[in-house]
Every structure is written in C-alpha cells, then in structure tokens.
Motif scaffolding. Structure first.
Motif, PDB file in Angstrom:
ATOM      1  N   LYS A   1      14.891 -26.327 -46.445  1.00  0.00           N
ATOM      2  CA  LYS A   1      15.952 -25.449 -47.130  1.00  0.00           C
ATOM      3  C   LYS A   1      15.437 -24.047 -47.154  1.00  0.00           C
ATOM      4  O   LYS A   1      16.406 -22.934 -47.143  1.00  0.00           O
ATOM      5  CB  LYS A   1      16.567 -25.885 -48.270  1.00  0.00           C
ATOM      6  CG  LYS A   1      17.535 -25.496 -48.922  1.00  0.00           C
ATOM      7  CD  LYS A   1      19.061 -25.577 -47.682  1.00  0.00           C
ATOM      8  CE  LYS A   1      20.161 -24.952 -48.249  1.00  0.00           C
ATOM      9  NZ  LYS A   1      20.807 -25.580 -49.599  1.00  0.00           N
TER      10      LYS A   1
ATOM     11  N   LYS B   1       9.590 -23.860 -56.197  1.00  0.00           N
ATOM     12  CA  LYS B   1      10.539 -23.292 -55.042  1.00  0.00           C
ATOM     13  C   LYS B   1      11.180 -21.830 -55.515  1.00  0.00           C
ATOM     14  O   LYS B   1      11.236 -21.020 -54.726  1.00  0.00           O
ATOM     15  CB  LYS B   1      11.519 -24.177 -54.675  1.00  0.00           C
ATOM     16  CG  LYS B   1      11.033 -25.438 -54.104  1.00  0.00           C
ATOM     17  CD  LYS B   1      10.420 -25.005 -52.679  1.00  0.00           C
ATOM     18  CE  LYS B   1      10.142 -26.201 -51.784  1.00  0.00           C
ATOM     19  NZ  LYS B   1       8.980 -27.154 -52.423  1.00  0.00           N
TER      20      LYS B   1
ATOM     21  N   ASP C   1      15.458 -26.721 -52.582  1.00  0.00           N
ATOM     22  CA  ASP C   1      14.646 -27.816 -53.366  1.00  0.00           C
ATOM     23  C   ASP C   1      13.611 -28.254 -52.223  1.00  0.00           C
ATOM     24  O   ASP C   1      12.809 -29.249 -52.424  1.00  0.00           O
ATOM     25  CB  ASP C   1      15.305 -28.990 -54.103  1.00  0.00           C
ATOM     26  CG  ASP C   1      16.408 -29.428 -53.217  1.00  0.00           C
ATOM     27  OD1 ASP C   1      16.705 -29.209 -51.922  1.00  0.00           O
ATOM     28  OD2 ASP C   1      17.096 -30.438 -53.536  1.00  0.00           O
ATOM     29  N   THR C   2      13.659 -27.830 -50.971  1.00  0.00           N
ATOM     30  CA  THR C   2      12.691 -28.388 -49.607  1.00  0.00           C
ATOM     31  C   THR C   2      12.362 -27.355 -49.118  1.00  0.00           C
ATOM     32  O   THR C   2      12.769 -26.206 -49.041  1.00  0.00           O
ATOM     33  CB  THR C   2      13.565 -29.388 -49.090  1.00  0.00           C
ATOM     34  OG1 THR C   2      14.620 -28.738 -48.230  1.00  0.00           O
ATOM     35  CG2 THR C   2      14.025 -30.424 -49.726  1.00  0.00           C
ATOM     36  N   ARG C   3      11.129 -27.395 -48.263  1.00  0.00           N
ATOM     37  CA  ARG C   3      10.563 -26.365 -47.532  1.00  0.00           C
ATOM     38  C   ARG C   3      11.684 -26.180 -46.594  1.00  0.00           C
ATOM     39  O   ARG C   3      11.786 -25.040 -46.148  1.00  0.00           O
ATOM     40  CB  ARG C   3       9.425 -26.892 -46.862  1.00  0.00           C
ATOM     41  CG  ARG C   3       8.588 -25.972 -46.011  1.00  0.00           C
ATOM     42  CD  ARG C   3       7.454 -26.460 -45.513  1.00  0.00           C
ATOM     43  NE  ARG C   3       6.660 -25.691 -44.446  1.00  0.00           N
ATOM     44  CZ  ARG C   3       5.769 -25.892 -43.895  1.00  0.00           C
ATOM     45  NH1 ARG C   3       5.004 -27.179 -44.002  1.00  0.00           N
ATOM     46  NH2 ARG C   3       5.071 -24.781 -43.041  1.00  0.00           N
TER      47      ARG C   3
END
Length: 371
Positions: A64, A99, A60-62
C-alpha cells in the motif's frame, strides 16, 4: 469503511475536513477527474491555489505504501491553470506508527504535504449523517427478500400440524429432524416456510420450539377442514385467513416478506402492470431492449441488484401471492410476460401503506421544526 464513503463524509463535515488539512481551503473544485497521470480523489480551491488531495484509509502494508508513492509521483506531473499543491490525507489511527514514519519520508522526498484524520471519528460522523438523512428524507420500507415461495398458502403446511395436534407450541423436530422423521424432509423447504410464517407474524421460535402467535392461533382456526379441501396437496387460503394476512400487512410493522408485496404493488403501479415476466423469460441482450428498462426500474425500486433469473422469479412469485390476497388480477398473455391489474383492494392497501409511512415520517419531522 472504504475511501469513497470517507470522502463523502468529509465533504459534508467541512469543519472537520478543514481542521485536518490545516489549509486555507474555500470550497470543493472537483472530484475524481481523469487526467493523463491518473484520477485524483479530490481537488479543493484555496485562496491562492488548488490543493490536490490523495485520500487514503489505512497505509498498513508495504504494498500500500508503494502504491501511494506511485500515485503521488504521477499526480505531481499534473498541470492546472492555477498554482497547485499536492496533499496526502490518510487515516492516522489505522496506520501503524512504523508506516507513519515512512509515509512522512516519502512525502518529504516528493515535496508533498502530509495530513491525517481519524477513521474512527469519520465512521461516527458517517453514522450521524445517515441518521439525519433518515429523519429528513423519509422512512424506508426495509429490505426485500427473494425467496423460493410461489404462494402464501404454503404457510398452511407449517400451520396445519398445530391444528391437528391441538397445540400452540410444538418442537422443531416435529417439522424437521436430521433423521428424516419430521414433516419436512428438506431443511431448505422447512426454513423457507418458517421464514414466511415468521415474517407474517404467525409463529415465533425459541429454545427448540415453534409457537403460534395470536395471529397464528386465529390463522390455524381458520384452516379449511380437510373434507372440503379436495385433492389439493396444500390447503388453499380460506377467506378468514386472507383477512388475517391483510390485517398483518397493515399493522405498521414491516418485514421482508411484507415489503415484497408493498414494493411489488409500487412496481405494478409505476409500470401499469405491463410486465410480469414468466420465470422462463430470456434475459435482454442490450439496454435498448424495452424489457431492460423494466429490469433497471425494479433494481432501483427494490434497492437490490437481483440477477435476471432471481428478479423474474421474484416478480412472478410475488404476483401469485398478491393475487391470492385479491390485490391484483393477473391477465395471462402469450409470450414471455403477463399483465397485472391492481384491484380496488390493492389500490387501497398501497394508499394505506403510503399514508402510514407519511405519518411515521411526520412524527419524526415535527419535533425538528422547533428551533
């Protein structure tokens, strides 16, 4: 829910894992094996090849996403004795749609199979597995609770005002008030005494008041009269109070303070009571130290990793409480520890506890035998 729990659950729910992967997998081949290019989460054996699974929860994040891409690039360099394919398995319901699109782009670029699972459903499967394990393995005693309570007689400090006032219910402010007018000046002291009395089912708290239970009323009536106490700051337990506490201990309802005594008796039984540390006992410096083994045994038995000072206080204080009830005899020794010997009463209490747990376990197991 972390990746290790997800992996543990998926490997026990094989049908769901196969449904998610949509691959001809036959069985597990390896988990968490170290290689020159990292440690893959899971390797499964298929009909003609191995499947190297990179398991993730939410992407859910860049950061990750970059981490996952780096892992996949490293794992693609691993060489196995059989043909292998790399698979990314991640939680679709915990990964934002934007994502998800980028994950597919990364997988296409690296020639990696992309598969998803439902994190919510895996959590449901995990809870069901734990419930089944509870039914099949046994009934847990419940958690212990390390409190700064040296003696059970300290409960009399909270129970005595009820006897003095001739009341079964008193406002909390009578015991502790921020303006310093209560019986206890320290909120910590008040909370510890209250928790101990609640765990031994002597009082209940509701709407700003403390009330005696039926056990509590009998406990208050059994107080030793003040003229017979002498110079003790806190009244010792009377014989009848000890009988009431033993009655509460054996009524089948487990609370943390009761569990403390049960687990302590188990510890003494397993170690023959050879190590009851003083509160000032030094922490062992290496695993080769004999005392270190006692520390590890206590940690495994209690199900909690207490710090060294917390553990020594816990065992020392619980030994005092057990001795008050006549469950153990403490033998003073020179050095950093004493010895505890279980009395016939303590042995019978421990046996009753084991029998009670066995009966509870059988009540759950017997209906499951009808198939």
């Amino acid at each position: 829910m972390d990746e290790r729990l997800v992996q543990w659950t998926l490997l026990r729910e094989w049908n769901y894992l196969q449904k998610c992967l949509q691959l001809p997998i036959l069985r597990r081949w390896a988990e968490q094996i170290s290689t020159d290019y990292g440690t893959p989460d899971l390797i499964l054996w298929g009909k003609d090849s191995l499947y190297v699974i990179e398991l993730e929860t939410a992407i859910d994040t860049r950061g990750k996403l970059e981490f996952v891409e780096k892992q996949l690039r490293q794992y693609s360099n691993i060489r196995f004795p059989l043909p292998s394919a790399l698979v990314l398995l991640y939680a679709e319901d915990a990964t934002p749609s934007e994502k998800t699109h980028k994950v597919k782009q990364v997988c296409d670029e690296l020639h990696v199979e992309s598969r998803t699972y439902s994190l919510n459903y895996v959590q449901h499967l995990y809870q069901r597995l734990i419930a089944e394990l509870t039914r099949s393995v046994g009934i847990p005693l419940g958690p212990t609770c390390a409190m700064d309570v040296c003696y059970l007689r300290w409960m009399n400090a909270l129970i005595q005002p009820f006897a003095e006032q001739g009341q079964n219910t008193l406002p909390v402010s009578h015991f502790y008030a921020r303006d310093g007018t209560g019986r206890f000046q320290s909120r910590t002291t008040y909370n510890v005494r209250k928790r101990l009395c609640q765990d031994f089912e002597l009082i209940t708290e509701q709407e700003g008041s403390l009330s005696l239970t039926e056990y509590g009323e009998r406990f208050a009536e059994a107080l030793i009269p003040d003229p017979l106490v002498g110079f003790a700051q806190i009244q010792p337990l009377s014989l009848e109070q000890k009988r009431i506490l033993l009655e509460v201990l054996t009524n089948g309802r487990i609370t943390p303070s009761k569990a403390n005594i049960y687990y302590f008796l188990r510890f003494v039984y397993l170690t023959e009571g050879l190590w009851i540390p003083h509160s000032s006992a030094p922490e062992p410096e290496s695993p080769q130290d004999r005392v270190y083994g006692y520390w590890q045994l206590a940690t495994a038995l209690f199900g909690k990793h207490y710090a060294w000072r917390t553990l020594t206080d816990f065992l020392n204080f619980t030994c005092n409480q057990s001795e008050e009830l006549g469950l153990v005899n403490r033998v003073k020794r020179k050095g950093d520890s004493d010895r505890a010997v279980i009395t016939p009463l303590g042995s019978r209490l421990l046996g009753l506890m084991e029998m009670d747990l066995h009966i509870k376990r059988e009540r759950i197991h017997l209906p499951l035998q009808v198939i």
